[in-house]
Design a protein around this motif. Sequence first.
Motif, PDB file in Angstrom:
ATOM      1  N   PRO A 136       0.766  -1.391  -0.025  1.00 22.99           N
ATOM      2  CA  PRO A 136       0.042  -0.013  -0.038  1.00 22.99           C
ATOM      3  C   PRO A 136       0.745   1.146  -0.055  1.00 22.99           C
ATOM      4  N   LEU A 137       1.913   1.158   1.086  1.00 21.08           N
ATOM      5  CA  LEU A 137       2.526   2.438   0.769  1.00 21.08           C
ATOM      6  C   LEU A 137       3.622   2.676  -0.136  1.00 21.08           C
ATOM      7  N   LEU A 138       4.290   1.389  -0.622  1.00 16.92           N
ATOM      8  CA  LEU A 138       5.443   1.410  -1.596  1.00 16.92           C
ATOM      9  C   LEU A 138       4.737   1.722  -3.116  1.00 16.92           C
ATOM     10  N   GLY A 139       3.604   1.028  -3.180  1.00 16.04           N
ATOM     11  CA  GLY A 139       3.013   0.927  -4.423  1.00 16.04           C
ATOM     12  C   GLY A 139       2.412   2.590  -4.807  1.00 16.04           C
ATOM     13  N   MET A 140       1.770   3.267  -3.961  1.00 13.82           N
ATOM     14  CA  MET A 140       1.419   4.507  -3.930  1.00 13.82           C
ATOM     15  C   MET A 140       2.656   5.549  -4.233  1.00 13.82           C
ATOM     16  N   LEU A 141       3.749   5.427  -3.360  1.00 13.57           N
ATOM     17  CA  LEU A 141       4.611   6.099  -3.533  1.00 13.57           C
ATOM     18  C   LEU A 141       5.444   6.014  -4.764  1.00 13.57           C
ATOM     19  N   PHE A 142       5.708   4.760  -5.547  1.00 14.38           N
ATOM     20  CA  PHE A 142       6.298   4.854  -6.673  1.00 14.38           C
ATOM     21  C   PHE A 142       5.358   5.338  -7.896  1.00 14.38           C
ATOM     22  N   PHE A 143       3.933   5.017  -7.599  1.00 11.39           N
ATOM     23  CA  PHE A 143       2.880   5.109  -8.560  1.00 11.39           C
ATOM     24  C   PHE A 143       3.006   6.748  -8.735  1.00 11.39           C
ATOM     25  N   GLY A 144       2.941   7.465  -7.650  1.00 14.21           N
ATOM     26  CA  GLY A 144       3.039   8.845  -7.580  1.00 14.21           C
ATOM     27  C   GLY A 144       4.225   9.353  -8.564  1.00 14.21           C
ATOM     28  N   ASN A 145       5.353   8.508  -8.164  1.00 14.51           N
ATOM     29  CA  ASN A 145       6.393   9.253  -8.864  1.00 14.51           C
ATOM     30  C   ASN A 145       6.250   8.797 -10.288  1.00 14.51           C
ATOM     31  N   LEU A 146       5.872   7.759 -10.826  1.00 18.12           N
ATOM     32  CA  LEU A 146       5.896   7.606 -12.050  1.00 18.12           C
ATOM     33  C   LEU A 146       4.630   8.644 -12.772  1.00 18.12           C
ATOM     34  N   LEU A 147       3.615   8.823 -12.105  1.00 16.24           N
ATOM     35  CA  LEU A 147       2.632   9.809 -12.818  1.00 16.24           C
ATOM     36  C   LEU A 147       3.587  11.115 -12.954  1.00 16.24           C
ATOM     37  N   LYS A 148       4.597  11.619 -12.061  1.00 17.61           N
ATOM     38  CA  LYS A 148       5.435  12.819 -12.250  1.00 17.61           C
ATOM     39  C   LYS A 148       6.349  12.580 -13.507  1.00 17.61           C
ATOM     40  N   GLU A 149       7.109  11.413 -13.371  1.00 19.85           N
ATOM     41  CA  GLU A 149       8.135  11.305 -14.426  1.00 19.85           C
ATOM     42  C   GLU A 149       7.787  10.797 -15.671  1.00 19.85           C
ATOM     43  N   SER A 150       6.627  10.434 -15.808  1.00 18.11           N
ATOM     44  CA  SER A 150       6.229   9.739 -17.175  1.00 18.11           C
ATOM     45  C   SER A 150       6.261  10.917 -18.099  1.00 18.11           C
ATOM     46  N   GLY A 151       5.775  12.219 -17.785  1.00 14.51           N
ATOM     47  CA  GLY A 151       5.844  13.278 -18.594  1.00 14.51           C
ATOM     48  C   GLY A 151       4.364  13.475 -19.540  1.00 14.51           C
ATOM     49  N   VAL A 152       3.484  12.445 -19.222  1.00 16.53           N
ATOM     50  CA  VAL A 152       2.293  12.174 -20.123  1.00 16.53           C
ATOM     51  C   VAL A 152       1.169  12.454 -18.892  1.00 16.53           C
ATOM     52  N   THR A 153       1.288  12.245 -17.876  1.00 14.54           N
ATOM     53  CA  THR A 153       0.147  12.354 -16.937  1.00 14.54           C
ATOM     54  C   THR A 153       0.139  13.540 -15.938  1.00 14.54           C
ATOM     55  N   LYS A 154       0.580  14.806 -16.565  1.00 17.17           N
ATOM     56  CA  LYS A 154       0.834  16.165 -15.751  1.00 17.17           C
ATOM     57  C   LYS A 154      -0.105  16.178 -14.882  1.00 17.17           C
ATOM     58  N   ARG A 155      -1.517  16.203 -15.279  1.00 16.66           N
ATOM     59  CA  ARG A 155      -2.746  16.913 -14.858  1.00 16.66           C
ATOM     60  C   ARG A 155      -2.795  15.767 -13.616  1.00 16.66           C
ATOM     61  N   LEU A 156      -2.873  14.351 -13.595  1.00 18.63           N
ATOM     62  CA  LEU A 156      -2.763  13.576 -12.460  1.00 18.63           C
ATOM     63  C   LEU A 156      -1.774  13.505 -11.602  1.00 18.63           C
ATOM     64  N   ALA A 157      -0.435  14.112 -11.881  1.00 14.45           N
ATOM     65  CA  ALA A 157       0.774  14.372 -10.999  1.00 14.45           C
ATOM     66  C   ALA A 157       0.352  15.542 -10.189  1.00 14.45           C
ATOM     67  N   ASN A 158      -0.270  16.609 -11.115  1.00 12.82           N
ATOM     68  CA  ASN A 158      -0.540  17.764 -10.343  1.00 12.82           C
ATOM     69  C   ASN A 158      -1.457  17.593  -9.090  1.00 12.82           C
ATOM     70  N   THR A 159      -2.599  16.903  -9.588  1.00 17.62           N
ATOM     71  CA  THR A 159      -3.608  16.512  -8.660  1.00 17.62           C
ATOM     72  C   THR A 159      -3.099  15.789  -7.256  1.00 17.62           C
ATOM     73  N   ALA A 160      -2.363  14.896  -7.634  1.00 12.67           N
ATOM     74  CA  ALA A 160      -1.804  13.903  -6.482  1.00 12.67           C
ATOM     75  C   ALA A 160      -0.662  14.706  -5.712  1.00 12.67           C
ATOM     76  N   SER A 161      -0.057  15.434  -6.160  1.00 10.51           N
ATOM     77  CA  SER A 161       0.849  16.251  -5.319  1.00 10.51           C
ATOM     78  C   SER A 161       0.369  17.780  -4.832  1.00 10.51           C
ATOM     79  N   GLY A 162      -1.146  18.035  -5.312  1.00  8.63           N
ATOM     80  CA  GLY A 162      -1.459  19.333  -4.862  1.00  8.63           C
ATOM     81  C   GLY A 162      -2.773  18.948  -4.274  1.00  8.63           C
ATOM     82  N   PRO A 163      -3.841  19.069  -4.834  1.00  6.89           N
ATOM     83  CA  PRO A 163      -5.088  19.080  -4.249  1.00  6.89           C
ATOM     84  C   PRO A 163      -5.304  17.809  -3.398  1.00  6.89           C
TER      85      PRO A 163
END
Lengths: 380, 305
Positions: free
Chosen positions: A232-259
């Motif tokens: 649960p912790l590792l999965g979400m941590l790395f998933f969040g990072n992939l959202l950021k680094e993939s470069g194609v899910t900017k909106r999702l990364a912004n939502t996860a790291s913001g609101p």
Amino acid sequence: MEHIIENLRQFWQFTGFANFEIGYLIMIIIGCLFIFLAIKFEWEPMLLVPIGFGILIGNIPLFAGLNVGVYEEGSVLNILYQGVQRGFYPPLIFLGIGAMTDFSALIANPKLLLIGAAAQFGIFGAYAISLALGFDAAQAGAIGIIGGADGPTAIFLSSRLAPTLMGAIAVSAYSYMALVPVIQPPIMRLLTTKKERLIHMKPPRPVSPTEKKLFPIIGFLLTAFIVPSGIPLLGMLFFGNLLKESGVTKRLANTASGPLVDIVTILIGVTVGASTQASQFLRWESVKIFIIGACSFVIATFAGVLFVKFFNLFLKEGNKINPLIGNSGVSAVPDAARVSNNVGLEYDPKNYLLMHAMGPNVAGVIGSAVAAGMLLGFLG
Amino acid sequence: MKHLKLFLAVVGLTLCFTAGAQSQDAMRLNEYLVINTDDFQDDFGQQNAWIELFNSSYGTVDIAGCFLSDDPDNLKKYAIPGGDVLTKIKPRQHVIFWADNQPYRGTFHVSFDLAGAKEIIFTKGDGKTIIDRIPVKHDLGENVSFGRAEDGIGSVDGSGEGWNVQPRTSPSTNNALIDKAAKPDRMKAIDPYGWILALTAMSVVFLALILLYFIFKAIGNANIKAGKKRSAAAAGTDVKASAYGETPGEVYAAIAMAMHLYQQDDEGHDEESFVVTLHHTDRTYSPWSSKIYTLRQTPSLNKRR
């Protein structure tokens, strides 16, 4: 007239004044202190303000049965508290952390990962102390995780292993995370020589986007295969990072790291604070947890700094690591790294250690999640 | 087309893994009673021979589509019907099948009895793979069952290892009473000072991070090599002469200068009074963020020097 007096008497019984006990006052003072520290000194304000106010909410003396208290089933606060009790807030926070963390420093210099592992000794030192102080093994595991200096992990693990101690553990973890700039520097100075503090580390190499994309995928697969209970912790941590680094899910990364992370931080802070009702919190056990928590941070800092010194024995001149970044192996991101940087600047105003310290700092997040998975596997 | 093939391959692999995740292989024949005169009754109030199955896994297993048989030459003698939620067996739970040769009585009544059976065979949904088998003993006497000494533990090949005559029948429940202390208590008994757990867990933490270290060291090295080749090819120079991976000194000089200026009191404009700093604000419009509906601005902390 009699009817009105009777109603007034009933109303009085419902008020906080009629149900007042000294324990509530102590907790309200603690809550106000948290808010004061957050506003005046800006010590972890994002956490201490919600927790501090949550303490105020949770310590209004209540007439039992009004169905408003955090422990009264079905009340609004109780429903919000489910995220803590059932442990679904912490993984959501980890999603946000992943989406806002840059692992470049770690990828550029992967040996810094090991410092993040060494600092986890704080967890197991605290576990051993807790056992010695009479806690059972599950409670000791939950208390030990304070040494990981990671609030969401502490809440997640304590909700599974020792729900009755969760309030004290969470408040202790967040308090000591806020006190990292006070606890760590004296230990860092004690364990290092002036020569060591002046070590200039090589600038990290540039990291390619492909490496950044691979890191969360490989990192997750590897750690999750080794410790599935940490998924649960590792999965979400790395998933969040992939959202950021993939470069194609900017909106999702912004939502996860913001609101998203903001909303969950508010909810977790207020509900954890509200769970510290005087009757639940003001116990001898809580005092012991606070003492053990302090020890765990001290042990983690000792282990991190000493490990770097030990590691340096095997490194060539020019490749040596400044031991002042050893403290940042605890995962209080980014405060611990900031402490490394500030102490380094005290001795050499040109020696900026922040970027190097971020490596062990984020490795500490991974390390504490793996350690939590181990504790859950052994004691859950 | 290429993408489609890749997609199908990934979906296929995923399905393979998920199919195996809730495995019927974890089911075990656990206990049986041949002569039932004064034992467990079925829903019809009748006492018949019964066969107990046990889910030895920690996940729910759906046994619909599996087969029970008393005949090695006809493994598909009784197909466990689908569409019944009761065929989903919860983790570490038991289920009873009545060997009364009256399958029309419901999902859990099989089409054979144990009076003349030589063995009981539990077969996977493919009708070929035998998951578990056990010979039937006919010399047990009335109301005496034969089962595993510990639930789910023992042979699956019909050798009968781990099976014995039960001191009492235990349909739909554990064959042996579980009298084990809770996990944390056992851990404390084994490791009263916490050193074993500390060493074990720290080893695992180090192992995980050391593996990550090796992997990313290798990836980093490969990346540097590839970069060197690319930059050498672009510049038309020798690979070894290029300095890929080292940031030019000018970059560090610029960063250091910026940080130095920021640290100087007279150069830090951001929080200074009477100096207007323009920040670009990117705000997506929504009625919730509209200025029209905002009564007042959110107060911000202004430090005075």
